[in-house]
Design a protein around this motif. Structure first.
Motif, PDB file in Angstrom:
ATOM      1  N   ARG A 324       0.649  -1.272  -0.064  1.00 19.74           N
ATOM      2  CA  ARG A 324       0.002   0.097  -0.128  1.00 19.74           C
ATOM      3  C   ARG A 324       0.815   1.355  -0.093  1.00 19.74           C
ATOM      4  NH1 ARG A 324      -3.127  -2.238   5.336  1.00 19.74           N
ATOM      5  NH2 ARG A 324      -1.008  -2.122   5.717  1.00 19.74           N
ATOM      6  N   PRO A 325       0.400   2.115  -0.707  1.00 17.64           N
ATOM      7  CA  PRO A 325       1.281   3.527  -0.768  1.00 17.64           C
ATOM      8  C   PRO A 325       1.099   4.301   0.422  1.00 17.64           C
ATOM      9  CG  PRO A 325      -0.860   3.708  -1.997  1.00 17.64           C
ATOM     10  CD  PRO A 325      -0.502   2.394  -1.531  1.00 17.64           C
ATOM     11  N   ARG A 326       2.288   4.736   0.849  1.00 19.94           N
ATOM     12  CA  ARG A 326       2.278   5.619   2.153  1.00 19.94           C
ATOM     13  C   ARG A 326       3.391   6.646   2.023  1.00 19.94           C
ATOM     14  NH1 ARG A 326       6.051   4.523   5.887  1.00 19.94           N
ATOM     15  NH2 ARG A 326       6.939   2.684   5.977  1.00 19.94           N
ATOM     16  N   GLN A 327       3.346   8.023   2.784  1.00 18.20           N
ATOM     17  CA  GLN A 327       4.589   8.543   2.717  1.00 18.20           C
ATOM     18  C   GLN A 327       5.616   8.001   3.630  1.00 18.20           C
ATOM     19  OE1 GLN A 327       3.138  12.790   3.724  1.00 18.20           O
ATOM     20  NE2 GLN A 327       3.289  13.301   1.588  1.00 18.20           N
ATOM     21  N   PHE A 328       6.645   8.266   3.472  1.00 18.52           N
ATOM     22  CA  PHE A 328       7.953   7.753   4.257  1.00 18.52           C
ATOM     23  C   PHE A 328       7.777   8.490   5.534  1.00 18.52           C
ATOM     24  CE2 PHE A 328      12.025   7.033   5.820  1.00 18.52           C
ATOM     25  CZ  PHE A 328      12.338   5.858   5.281  1.00 18.52           C
ATOM     26  N   GLY A 329       7.749   9.746   5.727  1.00 19.44           N
ATOM     27  CA  GLY A 329       7.640  10.294   7.097  1.00 19.44           C
ATOM     28  C   GLY A 329       8.903  10.857   7.477  1.00 19.44           C
ATOM     29  N   SER A 330       8.827  11.084   8.879  1.00 16.25           N
ATOM     30  CA  SER A 330      10.151  11.842   9.513  1.00 16.25           C
ATOM     31  C   SER A 330      11.168  11.260   9.721  1.00 16.25           C
ATOM     32  CB  SER A 330       9.462  12.397  11.099  1.00 16.25           C
ATOM     33  OG  SER A 330      10.511  13.002  11.799  1.00 16.25           O
TER      34      SER A 330
END
Length: 488
Positions: A324-330
């Motif tokens: 599933r696509p997700r943002q990589f984040g901090s």
């Protein structure tokens, strides 16, 4: 006579929550640390290497979300009185170092530090008990110019290591603004204050609606569990929601919304003024909102930071373990912590800094396909004649003298195929081959292993048999020919 029981062999396994790092990973981390160090030094920061072990008393109670000083750290008792612990970050040791050596250090003191830290926490996927941090801090300056500088430097670091503009954002907020909101709500000294802070910290996960529910009557989470609310009224919760959702298209509109959220709170207005100064200083240096932006939703270290806070977030999408696509984040965060050195000196010493998660950054570059999992190995000089070992060693000596990584095969040379398999495992770019015939003629065989692998993928049997990736050179041309292949 009783049979002596054999001692069981130890298990060859890493402890839970730890892992081993091999050649390519170590080399890539070192290369990244070198790049980050170059930026830190460019900004005038000096290196500091402090002890990996501190007294538990020196570490204090600043480990996030932990009440007892020796919970969350690896600690042991040295004698009846003193407890020691592995450092859990690089900031607490800095506070001790500055307090101890403040008469000999310049003020402000600008230092960077890199190294492993240890957390005695429950491990999970991608969450280890030992990991690398890479910090830069300014101790002894209360100017928000120091905070703005850290944000600019953080943006420069991300671009230096291979994260282009558009793939990251440095987001900036101020804890004073949040304190002003709590003051307006009448919660500055309310026992529910900590519950409100913990709820605010969940904004990224549950959103505006989730925070509203948690502040008031409670909510049902994704698993169906009922979570109690803090018990505020809708009107009491309104300033928090106004604060968290204040971000607008431009800085002035965002600050205007924040002014409404803090009302007449003096500390809240002071925080907004500092954010305006930071935005102005960054704008003067050419750091626009495409790189660094004011974002009230950034809330870090609820009991730790005292002023501006910042977080670097990678904005590109990756796929999680289920595709599933997700943002990589901090990948980095920090802020102003003016009370940390005071624990040792009794006097307030302003400080601000940032910590970069090096392993997270490396994982991001791998996930984006911007870094190979392999590094180029050494040139392998194969052994065809054991009696000519001195000649083989002379070859690697010449290559090393010219800065070319090289080694002689030191395993059993009987099976030449095994030597080439070894070269493949080492990710070697070139193999040098010489037997008695080559030595008599004063020549060498050079095998371009990278080209050979490419040809093997597409070539016909006849093309492969022609061996275009292997050719003969004069012995005296060894260094020049190897360098030509490596540069290509």
């Amino acid at each position: 006579m009783a049979k002596v029981k054999k001692q069981p062999r130890p298990k060859a396994e890493t402890p839970k929550g730890f892992r081993d790092y091999f050649g390519a990973e170590v080399a890539q981390r070192k290369a990244m640390l070198d790049e980050i160090s170059a930026v830190y030094e460019l900004y005038g920061f000096d290196a500091l290497e402090s002890s990996a072990v501190e007294t538990v008393e020196a570490l204090g109670k600043f480990l996030p979300d932990v009440d007892r000083p020796n919970e969350g750290v690896f600690a042991w008792q040295e004698d009846e009185a003193d407890w020691l612990a592995l450092r859990y970050d690089l900031t607490a040791p800095l506070a001790r170092v500055f307090a101890q050596h403040r008469n000999d250090l310049p003020t402000p003191y600008r230092r960077f530090a890199m190294g492993p830290v240890w957390r005695n926490e429950k491990p999970g996927p991608g969450r280890f008990r030992q990991f690398y941090q890479c910090d830069a801090d300014t101790v002894g300056s209360g100017s928000v110019a120091a905070d703005a500088e850290i944000c600019a430097m953080l943006a420069d670091v991300l671009e230096r290591v291979g994260i282009p503009r558009g793939d990251y954002l440095v987001r900036v907020n101020n804890r004073k603004v949040l304190n002003g909101v709590l003051e307006v709500m009448g919660l500055a000294d309310d026992p529910r204050r900590d519950d409100v802070l913990r709820t605010i910290d969940k904004f990224d996960k549950v959103g505006e609606r989730g925070v509203r529910e948690l502040l008031t009557v409670g909510r049902t989470d994704a698993s169906g569990a009922e979570i109690d609310g803090v018990g505020l009224s809708e009107s009491q919760a309104a300033p928090v929601l106004a604060f968290l959702t204040a971000k607008q298209e431009n800085v002035e509109d965002t600050l205007a919304r924040l002014r409404d959220a803090v009302g007449d709170s003096a500390i809240g207005q002071d925080g907004i003024s500092e954010l305006r100064q930071i935005a102005g200083l960054l704008d003067a240096q050419g750091y626009g909102s495409d790189r660094i932006e004011i974002d009230p939703s950034v809330v870090r270290g609820l009991g730790y930071y005292t002023g501006p806070v910042y977080e670097a977030e990678l904005t590109f999408e990756i796929k999680d373990e289920k595709g599933r696509p997700r943002q990589f984040g901090s990948v980095a965060g920090g802020g102003r912590y003016d009370d940390l050195v005071k624990r040792f000196t009794g006097q307030a010493v302003p400080a601000t800094g940032v910590s970069i998660g090096v392993d997270r950054l490396l994982a991001a570059l791998h996930a984006k396909g911007r870094m190979s999992k392999d590094t180029v190995g050494p040139v392998i000089v194969t052994v065809m004649d054991r009696d000519r070992m001195a000649d083989y060693q002379a070859m690697v000596g010449e290559l090393r003298a010219e800065g070319i990584r090289a080694e002689v095969y030191l395993g059993n040379p009987k099976n030449f195929g095994n030597q080439l398999k070894y070269a493949d495992k080492r990710n070697a770019p070139v193999a040098v081959i010489a037997g008695s015939d080559e030595f008599d003629k004063g020549v060498l065989q050079i095998k371009d292993l990278v080209l050979g692998a490419k040809i093997a993928e597409t070539a016909t049997h006849e093309e492969w048999k022609e061996q275009p990736a292997q050719f003969e050179i004069k012995r005296g041309d060894l260094v020049a020919e190897i360098r030509k292949i490596l540069e290509a």
